[in-house]
Structures are given as C-alpha cells and as structure tokens.
Scaffold this active site. Structure first.
Site, PDB file in Angstrom:
ATOM      1  N   ARG A  59       0.825  -1.222   0.000  1.00 39.93           N
ATOM      2  CA  ARG A  59       0.000   0.000   0.000  1.00 39.93           C
ATOM      3  C   ARG A  59       0.853   1.263   0.000  1.00 39.93           C
ATOM      4  O   ARG A  59       0.444   2.301  -0.516  1.00 39.93           O
ATOM      5  CB  ARG A  59      -0.980   0.026   1.180  1.00 39.93           C
ATOM      6  CG  ARG A  59      -1.773   1.331   1.245  1.00 39.93           C
ATOM      7  CD  ARG A  59      -2.913   1.318   2.244  1.00 39.93           C
ATOM      8  NE  ARG A  59      -2.527   0.852   3.548  1.00 39.93           N
ATOM      9  CZ  ARG A  59      -1.859   1.576   4.458  1.00 39.93           C
ATOM     10  NH1 ARG A  59      -1.496   2.812   4.207  1.00 39.93           N
ATOM     11  NH2 ARG A  59      -1.549   1.047   5.625  1.00 39.93           N
ATOM     12  N   TYR A 111     -12.373  16.659 -17.860  1.00 41.85           N
ATOM     13  CA  TYR A 111     -13.071  15.393 -17.647  1.00 41.85           C
ATOM     14  C   TYR A 111     -14.214  15.600 -16.636  1.00 41.85           C
ATOM     15  O   TYR A 111     -14.053  16.347 -15.662  1.00 41.85           O
ATOM     16  CB  TYR A 111     -12.045  14.387 -17.128  1.00 41.85           C
ATOM     17  CG  TYR A 111     -12.605  13.035 -16.823  1.00 41.85           C
ATOM     18  CD1 TYR A 111     -13.002  12.180 -17.845  1.00 41.85           C
ATOM     19  CD2 TYR A 111     -12.735  12.597 -15.509  1.00 41.85           C
ATOM     20  CE1 TYR A 111     -13.515  10.929 -17.562  1.00 41.85           C
ATOM     21  CE2 TYR A 111     -13.242  11.343 -15.218  1.00 41.85           C
ATOM     22  CZ  TYR A 111     -13.639  10.516 -16.251  1.00 41.85           C
ATOM     23  OH  TYR A 111     -14.142   9.289 -15.966  1.00 41.85           O
ATOM     24  N   ASP A 183      -3.166  17.754 -17.101  1.00 48.29           N
ATOM     25  CA  ASP A 183      -3.710  16.411 -17.346  1.00 48.29           C
ATOM     26  C   ASP A 183      -3.334  16.048 -18.782  1.00 48.29           C
ATOM     27  O   ASP A 183      -3.884  16.597 -19.738  1.00 48.29           O
ATOM     28  CB  ASP A 183      -5.231  16.415 -17.143  1.00 48.29           C
ATOM     29  CG  ASP A 183      -5.848  15.023 -17.324  1.00 48.29           C
ATOM     30  OD1 ASP A 183      -5.253  14.193 -18.038  1.00 48.29           O
ATOM     31  OD2 ASP A 183      -6.935  14.791 -16.770  1.00 48.29           O
ATOM     32  N   LYS A 208      -6.381   5.054 -20.039  1.00 44.72           N
ATOM     33  CA  LYS A 208      -6.622   5.407 -21.443  1.00 44.72           C
ATOM     34  C   LYS A 208      -5.424   4.990 -22.315  1.00 44.72           C
ATOM     35  O   LYS A 208      -5.157   3.815 -22.418  1.00 44.72           O
ATOM     36  CB  LYS A 208      -6.940   6.901 -21.536  1.00 44.72           C
ATOM     37  CG  LYS A 208      -7.942   7.404 -20.473  1.00 44.72           C
ATOM     38  CD  LYS A 208      -9.311   6.787 -20.596  1.00 44.72           C
ATOM     39  CE  LYS A 208     -10.213   7.074 -19.399  1.00 44.72           C
ATOM     40  NZ  LYS A 208     -10.338   8.457 -18.987  1.00 44.72           N
TER      41      LYS A 208
HETATM   42  C1  LIG Z   1     -10.726   9.156 -17.826  1.00 43.36           C
HETATM   43  C2  LIG Z   1     -10.097  10.443 -17.480  1.00 43.36           C
HETATM   44  C3  LIG Z   1      -9.833  10.802 -16.155  1.00 43.36           C
HETATM   45  C4  LIG Z   1     -10.209   9.897 -14.992  1.00 43.36           C
HETATM   46  O1  LIG Z   1      -9.494   8.720 -15.032  1.00 43.36           O
HETATM   47  P1  LIG Z   1      -9.964   7.309 -14.341  1.00 43.36           P
HETATM   48  O2  LIG Z   1      -8.802   6.423 -14.608  1.00 43.36           O
HETATM   49  O3  LIG Z   1     -11.228   6.889 -15.005  1.00 43.36           O
HETATM   50  O4  LIG Z   1     -10.157   7.603 -12.894  1.00 43.36           O
HETATM   51  C5  LIG Z   1      -9.207  12.001 -15.922  1.00 43.36           C
HETATM   52  N1  LIG Z   1      -8.874  12.836 -16.937  1.00 43.36           N
HETATM   53  C6  LIG Z   1      -9.126  12.529 -18.213  1.00 43.36           C
HETATM   54  C7  LIG Z   1      -8.745  13.488 -19.290  1.00 43.36           C
HETATM   55  C8  LIG Z   1      -9.755  11.335 -18.537  1.00 43.36           C
HETATM   56  O5  LIG Z   1     -10.013  11.037 -19.822  1.00 43.36           O
END
Ligand SMILES: *Cc1c(COP(=O)(O)O)cnc(C)c1O
Length: 390
Positions: A59, A111, A183, A208
């Site tokens: 963890r 997002y 991001d 992603k």
């Molecule tokens: C999907 C996504 C997130 C969140 O990610 P998770 O892995 O689903 O928690 C954050 N920012 C962007 C741009 C995303 O496409």
C-alpha cells in the site's frame, strides 16, 4: 537515470526500469505480496527511515512491480519521480489535496469527474476552486494575484480538443509563485511532454492511452522530487496506490506505447481528413487539420496530434445518436485510448451531468460525436463512418 536522458522514447518504454530480477526475467514479474521480510531490524529500519530504497509494504507503493512501473513512467515524461495510483481520479485527488489547498483554478473544459471533484466535492472541504473557460483566460491573473497556488488544465481538452499554451500559462502562474499541473491523458507522453514546456506536474488517467487495451484502471502523477514527496503520504493514507497486478499489466502496456500511439495518430489524421471532406459533417475538431483553430499551437508544442477526433454531424442530437447507433466497428462506450475504436456522444455521457446552457457555454453541441481511434485499419474505420452517415 542520467544515462536514460540520452535515450529515445521507444527505448525508454521497453528498458525504462532498472529493477533486476533475481532469476533473470527480462521484466519485473508481479510481486503479488503485501509485505516483504528483512534479514535484520537494522535493515528494516534503513528502509523505514529512508536510508535505503526497497520493498516494504505494497500500500505504501514499496513493491518491486510498482517501482518498475514508476521508473518507466518517470522516464517517459522526463520527470524525477512518478507515483502510480489505482485510478486517474485517485491521482487527481492526491494532487489536489497536496498542492491545491490554497485554491485551484481549472482552465478550460475537463473530464466530467474532475469537474465534479473541483466544482462540488473539494469545496465541501473548504478548498476554493475556480473553473474558468478558455475565453475567460484574463481572469487567470486576477485569481493568481488573489493567491491561488495551483493551475490545472487539460490540453487537448475533452471533447472539443482545445489547445492551451503550456509555456504561456506556466509563465503566468510562475510569476505569481503558483504551480501548474497538466492532465496529459489525451496526448500521452508520446505526443506531448508538459514538464519540458514548463509545467510542474503531470497527471494521467493511465486507464486510457498508457494502458491502451481497455483492460486496466490506473492513474499516475509525475514531477520533481520536491513536489512529489509530499504526495506520497497522501497516497499511502488515502490507500489509493496501484495494485502490483495492475502495475505489471501497465508496464506490459508501456512497452508498446510508442508504436500504438504513433499508429493511432496516423489513423486519426486519416479519419479527420475523410470526415472534413464528408457532406454529412458540419465540423471536424482535430489538431492535425490545418484549418483547426488550435493547429499552429498544437504543432509548436506537440510531437503528434493524438488519437482523438471529434465530429459534429449536420442535424441535431437525435441525428448524431442515430449515426452512433449505426456504427459497427466503433463501439458505443465512454473511455478512450484502447485498441478498439470507441464513439461517445458527449451530451449523453461525459457531459450529461451539465445543463444544456452549461454545455453550450463550453461549446459542446448535441450533434458532437467523440471518436477514440483504435488500432484497426484506418480504411475500415472510414468505411464504417461513411455507412453510418449514409
Ligand atoms: C478518464 C479520465 C480521467 C479519470 O481517469 P480514471 O482512470 O477513469 O479515474 C481524468 N482525466 C481525463 C482526461 C480522462 O479522460
């Protein structure tokens, strides 16, 4: 690490970890263990008190499978350190709780989960958050002058693929002693490395493009040692560390990241060009099209234009929904970045929670369809879109 700086991205994706396996495995296996034994109390204290690096407790992130992943990720983004999380939202939560307590400004669209966390949930903890859109950028200096210490944004954004100038925003934030977090999920480090452009922190939903196969949920936060060390205790005590199984699966995915993303870039360019010529399409949003508003900036700060294409069909939201329903190769599903092409209508998925006026303010029309271009033959994807539009 220093020698890694001279290596190319594809090499780093394959050889980015310096972890050695005792049996000679060419990659770090899954250490599916929660704890690690020590030869003596003195050795245990060396790790607990930070004098020696090494596995201790999963963890905490002190697990060889997680070390191998984090070293590879840091190399790809050119970061000193990377912490891996159980989801992109977990990485963002740790980022905001560590570095956003003096206020956060989010620039542009983001997002849906991020908007909810910033807009609704962090204010419950007394954290002041400000959501400004691209055409309200003049408010940024005001907010920075008022003492906001964290600027957060996506580029390209979801779903309109707006491009923000990372260098320019970083310069404005730094002039006020604020930090910038980007991001980088939509671009991936293959197409954009925000730290090289002046950003302080990079966050990804590794679910992603980094994962790339729609089979894992993970996140990562990267940056300097100075900014990452305080995040470590938050991750540890929020309990949001990546699991060894997922870390190993993500490391496996990273070995093909560069070839996957380059292929997705090329296929997305072909799809965008075909859609730009199609009589049933009102508008195409893709940074690689010369006529796209963000093209020049994207060309200057990105190494590739990405695998995401957004199209606006002629007609209303019902027409767009019918096109989405008729697609055969594109699966109707939220998410992106996998080997399978996906389609979503933002007004029914990612931006469903927003009012119609708020969507309009963000430039999101009901006739928009967001395409995540996978690894199929581009000609088949184009043929599928053409039959659905007929
Ligand atoms: C999907 C996504 C997130 C969140 O990610 P998770 O892995 O689903 O928690 C954050 N920012 C962007 C741009 C995303 O496409």
């Amino acid at each position: 690490m220093a020698e890694n700086l001279t290596r190319g991205l594809a090499t780093l994706a394959v050889h980015g970890s310096s972890q050695q396996d005792v049996y000679g495995s060419p990659y770090t296996p899954i250490y599916n263990t929660t704890t690690f034994a020590f030869p003596s109390t003195a050795d245990l204290l060396d790790v607990v008190e930070g004098r020696a690096a090494g596995p201790l407790y999963t963890r905490y992130g002190l697990n060889p499978s997680i070390f191998a992943l984090e070293e590879t990720l840091a190399g790809l983004e050119g970061a000193e350190l990377a912490w891996a999380f159980c989801s992109g939202m977990a990485a963002e939560t740790a980022l905001f709780l560590t570095h956003g307590r003096d206020g956060i400004v989010c620039v542009g669209d983001a997002y849906g989960g991020t908007l909810e966390l910033l807009g609704t949930q962090l204010p419950l903890l007394g954290i002041k958050t400000h959501l400004i859109l691209g055409h309200e950028l003049e408010r940024l200096d005001q907010l920075l002058a008022a003492g906001v210490k964290l600027v957060f944004f996506e580029t390209p954004t979801n779903p309109a693929l707006d491009i923000f100038d990372i260098r320019a925003i970083a310069a404005r934030a730094h002039a006020h002693g604020a930090r910038v977090a980007v991001d980088n999920t939509f671009a991936s480090p293959v197409n954009q490395r925000p730290l090289e452009l002046g950003a302080d922190l990079v966050v990804h939903s590794a679910t992603k493009f980094l994962g790339g196969h729609s089979d894992l949920t993970a996140g990562v936060l990267m940056g300097s040692k100075e900014l990452l060390m305080p995040v470590w205790n938050w991750r540890k005590n929020l309990g949001s560390t990546i699991s060894p199984e997922t870390a190993s699966l993500l490391s496996r995915s990273l070995r093909t990241l560069v070839v996957r993303v380059r292929q997705q870039n090329a296929a997305a360019q072909a799809v965008a060009e075909a859609m730009a010529r199609h009589p049933g399409i009102a508008r195409v949003f893709y940074p690689g099209l010369p006529e796209f508003s963000g093209h020049a900036l994207a060309k200057a700060q990105m190494h590739g234009f990405g695998g995401m294409v957004t199209i606006e069909v002629k007609g209303d939201g019902d027409v767009a929904a019918r096109v989405a329903d008729r697609l055969g190769l594109f699966a109707l599903a939220p998410s992106l970045g996998g080997a399978e092409s996906l389609v979503t209508q933002p007004c029914t998925t990612t931006h469903h929670g927003l009012s119609a006026e708020e969507r309009a303010r963000r430039g999101i029309s009901d006739a928009m369809l967001r395409l995540s271009i996978g690894l199929e033959d581009p000609a088949d994807l184009i043929a599928d879109l053409e039959q659905a539009l007929r």
